[in-house]
Motif scaffolding. Sequence first.
Motif, PDB file in Angstrom:
ATOM      1  N   GLN A  92       0.806  -1.211   0.000  1.00 35.81           N
ATOM      2  CA  GLN A  92       0.000   0.000   0.000  1.00 35.81           C
ATOM      3  C   GLN A  92       0.855   1.286   0.000  1.00 35.81           C
ATOM      4  O   GLN A  92       0.349   2.356  -0.320  1.00 35.81           O
ATOM      5  CB  GLN A  92      -0.921   0.011   1.233  1.00 35.81           C
ATOM      6  N   VAL A  93       2.128   1.168   0.359  1.00 35.65           N
ATOM      7  CA  VAL A  93       2.984   2.362   0.407  1.00 35.65           C
ATOM      8  C   VAL A  93       3.944   2.394  -0.779  1.00 35.65           C
ATOM      9  O   VAL A  93       4.969   3.073  -0.729  1.00 35.65           O
ATOM     10  CB  VAL A  93       3.765   2.421   1.740  1.00 35.65           C
ATOM     11  N   HIS A  94       3.600   1.660  -1.877  1.00 34.14           N
ATOM     12  CA  HIS A  94       4.524   1.603  -3.015  1.00 34.14           C
ATOM     13  C   HIS A  94       4.751   2.976  -3.637  1.00 34.14           C
ATOM     14  O   HIS A  94       5.783   3.228  -4.262  1.00 34.14           O
ATOM     15  CB  HIS A  94       3.976   0.627  -4.071  1.00 34.14           C
ATOM     16  N   GLY A  95       3.804   3.882  -3.464  1.00 34.70           N
ATOM     17  CA  GLY A  95       3.963   5.207  -4.055  1.00 34.70           C
ATOM     18  C   GLY A  95       4.762   6.164  -3.193  1.00 34.70           C
ATOM     19  O   GLY A  95       5.049   7.290  -3.620  1.00 34.70           O
ATOM     20  N   PRO A 105      11.637   1.000  -8.852  1.00 37.26           N
ATOM     21  CA  PRO A 105      10.650   0.169  -9.564  1.00 37.26           C
ATOM     22  C   PRO A 105       9.230   0.726  -9.482  1.00 37.26           C
ATOM     23  O   PRO A 105       8.344   0.238 -10.184  1.00 37.26           O
ATOM     24  CB  PRO A 105      10.758  -1.181  -8.856  1.00 37.26           C
ATOM     25  N   CYS A 106       8.997   1.731  -8.647  1.00 37.65           N
ATOM     26  CA  CYS A 106       7.666   2.326  -8.498  1.00 37.65           C
ATOM     27  C   CYS A 106       7.773   3.844  -8.618  1.00 37.65           C
ATOM     28  O   CYS A 106       8.777   4.437  -8.240  1.00 37.65           O
ATOM     29  CB  CYS A 106       7.056   1.988  -7.133  1.00 37.65           C
ATOM     30  N   ARG A 107       6.712   4.418  -9.151  1.00 44.11           N
ATOM     31  CA  ARG A 107       6.656   5.875  -9.216  1.00 44.11           C
ATOM     32  C   ARG A 107       6.380   6.433  -7.829  1.00 44.11           C
ATOM     33  O   ARG A 107       5.691   5.813  -7.014  1.00 44.11           O
ATOM     34  CB  ARG A 107       5.564   6.335 -10.180  1.00 44.11           C
ATOM     35  N   VAL A 108       6.909   7.627  -7.580  1.00 46.73           N
ATOM     36  CA  VAL A 108       6.696   8.294  -6.300  1.00 46.73           C
ATOM     37  C   VAL A 108       5.506   9.234  -6.432  1.00 46.73           C
ATOM     38  O   VAL A 108       5.441  10.061  -7.354  1.00 46.73           O
ATOM     39  CB  VAL A 108       7.955   9.081  -5.875  1.00 46.73           C
ATOM     40  N   ASN A 109       4.538   9.104  -5.517  1.00 42.62           N
ATOM     41  CA  ASN A 109       3.366   9.966  -5.543  1.00 42.62           C
ATOM     42  C   ASN A 109       3.752  11.423  -5.287  1.00 42.62           C
ATOM     43  O   ASN A 109       4.691  11.701  -4.525  1.00 42.62           O
ATOM     44  CB  ASN A 109       2.345   9.523  -4.493  1.00 42.62           C
ATOM     45  N   TYR A 113      21.593  -0.064   6.279  1.00 48.38           N
ATOM     46  CA  TYR A 113      20.813   0.648   5.262  1.00 48.38           C
ATOM     47  C   TYR A 113      21.044   0.064   3.872  1.00 48.38           C
ATOM     48  O   TYR A 113      20.091  -0.124   3.100  1.00 48.38           O
ATOM     49  CB  TYR A 113      21.163   2.134   5.260  1.00 48.38           C
ATOM     50  N   LEU A 114      22.281  -0.227   3.516  1.00 49.82           N
ATOM     51  CA  LEU A 114      22.567  -0.753   2.174  1.00 49.82           C
ATOM     52  C   LEU A 114      21.899  -2.107   1.965  1.00 49.82           C
ATOM     53  O   LEU A 114      21.334  -2.376   0.897  1.00 49.82           O
ATOM     54  CB  LEU A 114      24.084  -0.857   1.967  1.00 49.82           C
ATOM     55  N   GLY A 115      21.973  -2.988   2.975  1.00 49.41           N
ATOM     56  CA  GLY A 115      21.296  -4.278   2.854  1.00 49.41           C
ATOM     57  C   GLY A 115      19.795  -4.132   2.767  1.00 49.41           C
ATOM     58  O   GLY A 115      19.128  -4.808   1.967  1.00 49.41           O
ATOM     59  N   THR A 116      19.238  -3.225   3.560  1.00 51.94           N
ATOM     60  CA  THR A 116      17.796  -2.998   3.534  1.00 51.94           C
ATOM     61  C   THR A 116      17.358  -2.371   2.220  1.00 51.94           C
ATOM     62  O   THR A 116      16.279  -2.693   1.697  1.00 51.94           O
ATOM     63  CB  THR A 116      17.397  -2.083   4.708  1.00 51.94           C
ATOM     64  N   SER A 117      18.172  -1.465   1.680  1.00 53.67           N
ATOM     65  CA  SER A 117      17.845  -0.831   0.399  1.00 53.67           C
ATOM     66  C   SER A 117      17.724  -1.873  -0.720  1.00 53.67           C
ATOM     67  O   SER A 117      16.797  -1.829  -1.538  1.00 53.67           O
ATOM     68  CB  SER A 117      18.905   0.205   0.044  1.00 53.67           C
ATOM     69  N   TYR A 118      18.645  -2.823  -0.729  1.00 51.00           N
ATOM     70  CA  TYR A 118      18.567  -3.897  -1.723  1.00 51.00           C
ATOM     71  C   TYR A 118      17.297  -4.717  -1.524  1.00 51.00           C
ATOM     72  O   TYR A 118      16.607  -5.068  -2.495  1.00 51.00           O
ATOM     73  CB  TYR A 118      19.802  -4.792  -1.614  1.00 51.00           C
ATOM     74  N   PHE A 119      16.949  -5.012  -0.268  1.00 51.86           N
ATOM     75  CA  PHE A 119      15.752  -5.779   0.035  1.00 51.86           C
ATOM     76  C   PHE A 119      14.494  -5.043  -0.432  1.00 51.86           C
ATOM     77  O   PHE A 119      13.593  -5.630  -1.045  1.00 51.86           O
ATOM     78  CB  PHE A 119      15.696  -6.056   1.542  1.00 51.86           C
ATOM     79  N   VAL A 120      14.402  -3.757  -0.141  1.00 47.86           N
ATOM     80  CA  VAL A 120      13.221  -2.973  -0.517  1.00 47.86           C
ATOM     81  C   VAL A 120      13.080  -2.914  -2.033  1.00 47.86           C
ATOM     82  O   VAL A 120      11.977  -3.090  -2.580  1.00 47.86           O
ATOM     83  CB  VAL A 120      13.306  -1.560   0.099  1.00 47.86           C
ATOM     84  N   HIS A 121      14.183  -2.655  -2.724  1.00 47.23           N
ATOM     85  CA  HIS A 121      14.114  -2.642  -4.185  1.00 47.23           C
ATOM     86  C   HIS A 121      13.674  -3.999  -4.725  1.00 47.23           C
ATOM     87  O   HIS A 121      12.918  -4.079  -5.698  1.00 47.23           O
ATOM     88  CB  HIS A 121      15.481  -2.261  -4.776  1.00 47.23           C
ATOM     89  N   LYS A 122      14.137  -5.055  -4.098  1.00 47.40           N
ATOM     90  CA  LYS A 122      13.846  -6.398  -4.580  1.00 47.40           C
ATOM     91  C   LYS A 122      12.360  -6.729  -4.441  1.00 47.40           C
ATOM     92  O   LYS A 122      11.724  -7.226  -5.386  1.00 47.40           O
ATOM     93  CB  LYS A 122      14.687  -7.411  -3.802  1.00 47.40           C
ATOM     94  N   ILE A 123      11.771  -6.464  -3.266  1.00 48.60           N
ATOM     95  CA  ILE A 123      10.380  -6.884  -3.065  1.00 48.60           C
ATOM     96  C   ILE A 123       9.423  -6.037  -3.898  1.00 48.60           C
ATOM     97  O   ILE A 123       8.396  -6.540  -4.375  1.00 48.60           O
ATOM     98  CB  ILE A 123       9.986  -6.840  -1.571  1.00 48.60           C
TER      99      ILE A 123
END
Length: 578
Positions: free
Chosen positions: A265-268, A416-420, A561-571
């Motif tokens: 729900q927070v992809h934007g 991977p997602c547009r920012v609102n 942060y770097l590990g989490t950033s990769y995770f967020v981009h991935k999902i």
Amino acid sequence: MAGLRDILLIVVAFSVCTGDEHDHKYSANEEVVLWMNTVGPYHNRQETYSYFSLPFCRGNKAGISHYHETLGEALQGVELEFSGLDIQFGVNQPKETYCQIELDEEGLAAFRYAVLNHYWYQMYIDDLPIWGIIGEADEDGEYLWTHKRLDIGVNDGSIVDVNLTSEAKFKLHVGAKIPLTYEVVWKKSPVKFEDRFDKYLDPSFFQHRIHWFSIFNSFMMVIFLVGLVSMILMRTLKKDYQRYSKDEEMDDVERDLGDEYGWKQVHGDVFRPASYPMLFSALVGTGCQVAAVVLFVVLIAIVGELYTERGSLLSTAIFVYAATSPVNGYFGGALYARMGGKVWIRQMVVSAALLPTLVCGTAFLVNFIALYYHASRAIPFVTMLAVACICLFVILPLTLVGTVLGRNLNGQADFPCRVNAVPRPIPEKKWFMEPWVIIPLGGVLPFGSIFIEMYFIFTSFWAYKIYYVYGFMLLVLLILSVVSVCVTIVCTYFLLNAEDYRWQWTSFLAGCSTAGYVYLYSIYYFFFKTKMYGFFQTAFYFSYMGLFSTVLGIMCGTIGYLGTSYFVHKIYSTVKID
């Protein structure tokens, strides 16, 4: 030709006389220099003063000047002064008086204070450290050790072993005439030159079963944590993907009536720039540089045995930090550009100056106190000028190069997602899902994986131990990195599932919170594991422990942060977003 020949003879003779301490090779009857370094209380190792700040006298030989050969020597307060003792290679020196002290009231007070506070002194022969005690006290008064016996071991023209024996107690009183004597005994030793520092190491302490057990325990915790995180996230994410795929098959009316919730729900908003992007990118860039410096220095220490040279570890760290400045600029500049930052020159200056400002600010505070106490830890003005020149003419230009490369090579946003355009309101959630709860919990497991190693590191720095097990340190650093990444990923997943998209600072600070526990442990260590006392040592300890914890926190926060950033981009890249 005759003039040229004389000049060559002078140069050769000078090199023969002065090259011994550098190549560690001596010929018979060649002069061996005994350097007097510092003196200070045994329980306050970092509180040191010049040896001749006490009313000791020198030998009869003409003085030899010593200049700081490395930046690390100057920063660590090395104060080598020639003892004036006549020592010749291979020549036994029978007991001889080299000077006499006439005690007045001021000298008596200085010696009494030193004896009652268990003052030790340090000397060097051919770069080998020697420690001795000033004196001792009993119910009858205070006594000064007046005789130094040096037993020097030799192997193939090199000095491989030095032992000091203090003898001949002399009771201190006003008007006393105290003769200081010395004796030198040379003997052959089976110790090889490359092994001559082994006697200063303490394998029974650093390679104790507890140390091995702590490493094994941390390693097993990593395996368990990685497996647990992988299993939970993969199963949970699989259910999320199935639920979201069903949502995509519904029409708009069913989707509106459905109960939509979760991280989709927070992809934007999830890729919205972090608040204070300049500071955030500067911290991440600095953390990347610190991680690179720690990795390179530990690897160099494993290969090169840096503990055998005075100040070599600190000098190496400064050189590597300056050389890796492009890493700071690259990662910090690229992140700032992806966040849409415009004033990149200011960001570059902040990134380059962040850690040097913290270090210099702490050093200035301690230096001010050291100057007040006339301690050898006071940094000379020339050394401060050299550090400033390194920052201005090496670190800043290299950071600029890295920033330009980062902005041009990796500065384009690839979300991977547009920012609102309008930020989504953050819904109310349970108290334990708030960032202020998640952040301190994120540092518990990383600290648990390193706190035993912290004990060994603290003991080597604040007590008379030489840290040499850098293989252990490398393994602990890898364990710390893996645990930090796993924990911050879990924290971020819970945060996003609560539809809170403020994950950048939360992931950074969750990893950074490890430093808070390290500093709390340092407070416990000070009061329960040391016998330090006095304002100077207390200020020195807590200032540098604060600096150490801050730098460690920046590094852990960046890794998280770097590990989490990769995770967020991935999902978010694996889910189809309408």
